[in-house]
Design a protein around this motif. Structure first.
Motif, PDB file in Angstrom:
ATOM      1  N   ALA A 292      -2.025  -3.858  -0.552  1.00 18.74           N
ATOM      2  CA  ALA A 292      -3.201  -3.033  -0.861  1.00 18.74           C
ATOM      3  C   ALA A 292      -3.581  -2.160   0.331  1.00 18.74           C
ATOM      4  CB  ALA A 292      -4.371  -3.911  -1.272  1.00 18.74           C
ATOM      5  N   VAL A 293      -3.540  -2.721   1.534  1.00 16.82           N
ATOM      6  CA  VAL A 293      -3.899  -1.950   2.728  1.00 16.82           C
ATOM      7  C   VAL A 293      -2.901  -0.819   2.962  1.00 16.82           C
ATOM      8  CG1 VAL A 293      -4.066  -2.087   5.255  1.00 16.82           C
ATOM      9  CG2 VAL A 293      -5.181  -3.808   3.831  1.00 16.82           C
ATOM     10  N   VAL A 294      -1.612  -1.109   2.866  1.00 15.94           N
ATOM     11  CA  VAL A 294      -0.595  -0.074   3.058  1.00 15.94           C
ATOM     12  C   VAL A 294      -0.720   1.010   1.986  1.00 15.94           C
ATOM     13  CG1 VAL A 294       1.901   0.369   3.010  1.00 15.94           C
ATOM     14  CG2 VAL A 294       1.008  -1.564   4.306  1.00 15.94           C
ATOM     15  N   SER A 295      -0.961   0.620   0.754  1.00 15.57           N
ATOM     16  CA  SER A 295      -1.131   1.593  -0.340  1.00 15.57           C
ATOM     17  C   SER A 295      -2.328   2.498  -0.083  1.00 15.57           C
ATOM     18  CB  SER A 295      -1.316   0.875  -1.677  1.00 15.57           C
ATOM     19  OG  SER A 295      -0.195   0.113  -1.988  1.00 15.57           O
TER      20      SER A 295
ATOM     21  N   MET B  67       0.969 -15.890  -0.329  1.00 12.21           N
ATOM     22  CA  MET B  67       1.069 -14.845  -1.326  1.00 12.21           C
ATOM     23  C   MET B  67      -0.128 -13.891  -1.228  1.00 12.21           C
ATOM     24  SD  MET B  67       3.394 -14.136  -3.350  1.00 12.21           S
ATOM     25  CE  MET B  67       4.067 -13.899  -4.915  1.00 12.21           C
ATOM     26  N   LYS B  68      -1.293 -14.433  -0.887  1.00 12.51           N
ATOM     27  CA  LYS B  68      -2.482 -13.599  -0.768  1.00 12.51           C
ATOM     28  C   LYS B  68      -2.334 -12.585   0.356  1.00 12.51           C
ATOM     29  CE  LYS B  68      -5.788 -16.847  -2.692  1.00 12.51           C
ATOM     30  NZ  LYS B  68      -6.970 -17.665  -2.462  1.00 12.51           N
ATOM     31  N   LYS B  69      -1.676 -13.007   1.453  1.00 12.67           N
ATOM     32  CA  LYS B  69      -1.465 -12.096   2.577  1.00 12.67           C
ATOM     33  C   LYS B  69      -0.576 -10.919   2.160  1.00 12.67           C
ATOM     34  CE  LYS B  69      -2.039 -15.370   6.343  1.00 12.67           C
ATOM     35  NZ  LYS B  69      -1.412 -16.020   7.492  1.00 12.67           N
ATOM     36  N   PHE B  70       0.441 -11.215   1.350  1.00 11.85           N
ATOM     37  CA  PHE B  70       1.337 -10.154   0.878  1.00 11.85           C
ATOM     38  C   PHE B  70       0.565  -9.127   0.054  1.00 11.85           C
ATOM     39  CE2 PHE B  70       3.815  -8.448  -2.647  1.00 11.85           C
ATOM     40  CZ  PHE B  70       4.771  -7.716  -1.940  1.00 11.85           C
ATOM     41  N   PHE B  71      -0.232  -9.586  -0.906  1.00 14.21           N
ATOM     42  CA  PHE B  71      -0.973  -8.669  -1.765  1.00 14.21           C
ATOM     43  C   PHE B  71      -2.043  -7.902  -0.997  1.00 14.21           C
ATOM     44  CE2 PHE B  71       0.651 -11.517  -5.155  1.00 14.21           C
ATOM     45  CZ  PHE B  71       1.374 -10.557  -5.838  1.00 14.21           C
ATOM     46  N   LEU B  72      -2.677  -8.547  -0.052  1.00 11.08           N
ATOM     47  CA  LEU B  72      -3.649  -7.857   0.788  1.00 11.08           C
ATOM     48  C   LEU B  72      -2.958  -6.791   1.641  1.00 11.08           C
ATOM     49  CD1 LEU B  72      -6.572  -7.630   1.707  1.00 11.08           C
ATOM     50  CD2 LEU B  72      -6.072  -9.339   3.454  1.00 11.08           C
ATOM     51  N   GLY B  73      -1.812  -7.136   2.222  1.00  9.93           N
ATOM     52  CA  GLY B  73      -1.042  -6.163   2.998  1.00  9.93           C
ATOM     53  C   GLY B  73      -0.577  -4.997   2.138  1.00  9.93           C
TER      54      GLY B  73
ATOM     55  N   VAL C 143      -5.725   4.429  -6.072  1.00  5.89           N
ATOM     56  CA  VAL C 143      -5.089   3.148  -5.737  1.00  5.89           C
ATOM     57  C   VAL C 143      -6.001   1.991  -6.131  1.00  5.89           C
ATOM     58  CG1 VAL C 143      -4.392   1.667  -3.803  1.00  5.89           C
ATOM     59  CG2 VAL C 143      -3.599   4.027  -3.913  1.00  5.89           C
ATOM     60  N   ILE C 144      -7.276   2.105  -5.828  1.00  4.56           N
ATOM     61  CA  ILE C 144      -8.225   1.038  -6.155  1.00  4.56           C
ATOM     62  C   ILE C 144      -8.308   0.825  -7.662  1.00  4.56           C
ATOM     63  CG2 ILE C 144     -10.683   0.424  -6.131  1.00  4.56           C
ATOM     64  CD1 ILE C 144     -10.766   1.765  -3.320  1.00  4.56           C
ATOM     65  N   VAL C 145      -8.341   1.910  -8.420  1.00  3.11           N
ATOM     66  CA  VAL C 145      -8.413   1.802  -9.882  1.00  3.11           C
ATOM     67  C   VAL C 145      -7.149   1.141 -10.429  1.00  3.11           C
ATOM     68  CG1 VAL C 145      -8.399   3.149 -12.019  1.00  3.11           C
ATOM     69  CG2 VAL C 145     -10.024   3.702 -10.226  1.00  3.11           C
ATOM     70  N   VAL C 146      -5.976   1.590  -9.974  1.00  2.00           N
ATOM     71  CA  VAL C 146      -4.716   1.037 -10.485  1.00  2.00           C
ATOM     72  C   VAL C 146      -4.562  -0.433 -10.097  1.00  2.00           C
ATOM     73  CG1 VAL C 146      -2.190   1.171 -10.277  1.00  2.00           C
ATOM     74  CG2 VAL C 146      -3.521   3.243 -10.637  1.00  2.00           C
ATOM     75  N   LEU C 147      -4.868  -0.765  -8.843  1.00  2.00           N
ATOM     76  CA  LEU C 147      -4.759  -2.168  -8.430  1.00  2.00           C
ATOM     77  C   LEU C 147      -5.756  -3.053  -9.176  1.00  2.00           C
ATOM     78  CD1 LEU C 147      -4.176  -1.925  -4.569  1.00  2.00           C
ATOM     79  CD2 LEU C 147      -2.512  -2.444  -6.358  1.00  2.00           C
ATOM     80  N   SER C 148      -6.954  -2.551  -9.407  1.00  2.00           N
ATOM     81  CA  SER C 148      -7.959  -3.332 -10.144  1.00  2.00           C
ATOM     82  C   SER C 148      -7.526  -3.570 -11.587  1.00  2.00           C
ATOM     83  CB  SER C 148      -9.306  -2.615 -10.126  1.00  2.00           C
ATOM     84  OG  SER C 148      -9.780  -2.477  -8.818  1.00  2.00           O
ATOM     85  N   LEU C 149      -7.054  -2.518 -12.240  1.00  2.00           N
ATOM     86  CA  LEU C 149      -6.588  -2.677 -13.620  1.00  2.00           C
ATOM     87  C   LEU C 149      -5.378  -3.602 -13.697  1.00  2.00           C
ATOM     88  CD1 LEU C 149      -6.962   0.972 -14.971  1.00  2.00           C
ATOM     89  CD2 LEU C 149      -8.321  -1.025 -15.600  1.00  2.00           C
ATOM     90  N   SER C 150      -4.461  -3.461 -12.751  1.00  2.00           N
ATOM     91  CA  SER C 150      -3.273  -4.321 -12.737  1.00  2.00           C
ATOM     92  C   SER C 150      -3.657  -5.778 -12.516  1.00  2.00           C
ATOM     93  CB  SER C 150      -2.308  -3.881 -11.632  1.00  2.00           C
ATOM     94  OG  SER C 150      -1.883  -2.570 -11.848  1.00  2.00           O
ATOM     95  N   PHE C 151      -4.528  -6.023 -11.532  1.00  2.00           N
ATOM     96  CA  PHE C 151      -4.962  -7.390 -11.259  1.00  2.00           C
ATOM     97  C   PHE C 151      -5.654  -7.982 -12.485  1.00  2.00           C
ATOM     98  CE2 PHE C 151      -8.242 -10.405  -9.924  1.00  2.00           C
ATOM     99  CZ  PHE C 151      -7.455 -11.341  -9.276  1.00  2.00           C
ATOM    100  N   GLY C 152      -6.531  -7.211 -13.111  1.00  2.00           N
ATOM    101  CA  GLY C 152      -7.234  -7.692 -14.298  1.00  2.00           C
ATOM    102  C   GLY C 152      -6.293  -7.999 -15.445  1.00  2.00           C
ATOM    103  N   LEU C 153      -5.300  -7.131 -15.650  1.00  2.00           N
ATOM    104  CA  LEU C 153      -4.333  -7.349 -16.726  1.00  2.00           C
ATOM    105  C   LEU C 153      -3.483  -8.589 -16.454  1.00  2.00           C
ATOM    106  CD1 LEU C 153      -3.124  -6.247 -19.359  1.00  2.00           C
ATOM    107  CD2 LEU C 153      -1.539  -4.936 -17.960  1.00  2.00           C
ATOM    108  N   PHE C 154      -2.991  -8.712 -15.217  1.00  2.00           N
ATOM    109  CA  PHE C 154      -2.193  -9.891 -14.882  1.00  2.00           C
ATOM    110  C   PHE C 154      -3.017 -11.170 -14.975  1.00  2.00           C
ATOM    111  CE2 PHE C 154       0.587  -6.882 -12.344  1.00  2.00           C
ATOM    112  CZ  PHE C 154       1.584  -6.871 -13.297  1.00  2.00           C
TER     113      PHE C 154
END
Length: 98
Positions: A9-12, A1-7, A73-84
């Motif tokens: 993030a990289v594509v985004s 699952m970590k590989k999916f989220f890392l991928g 992208v970094i801000v949105v992913l960080s906020l999303s990760f923190g919220l989840f």
């Protein structure tokens, strides 16, 4: 699952940081319609029009469009990760104090 989220993030980051330079600078359908009908002449500036990320740029400089996208992208992913992370279901601990 970590590989999916890392991928993901990289594509985004690649899409926001690189492909944004190839985007059209022509107005989109809503802007074009507002200009054609004269509605745009009555429009007022948005309260955040002078903000850092306004108009898909960084500080109003279109040379930094990709950087603004990548930071977004970094801000949105960080906020999303923190919220989840805050809202995750916590499994009961198997440790007991007995």
């Amino acid at each position: 699952m970590k590989k999916f989220f890392l991928g993901f993030a990289v594509v985004s980051l690649l899409i926001a940081g690189v492909l944004s330079y190839f985007a059209s600078s022509d107005p989109d359908g809503l802007d074009k319609t507002a200009e054609d009908t004269g509605i745009a002449a009555h429009a007022q500036a948005h309260p955040l029009a002078g903000s850092t990320f306004a108009d898909y740029s960084l500080g109003g400089d279109s040379r930094f469009t990709g950087l603004a996208g990548a930071l977004g992208v970094i801000v949105v992913l960080s906020l999303s990760f923190g919220l989840f992370w805050l809202l995750r279901k916590k499994t009961p601990s198997t440790d007991s104090a007995d």
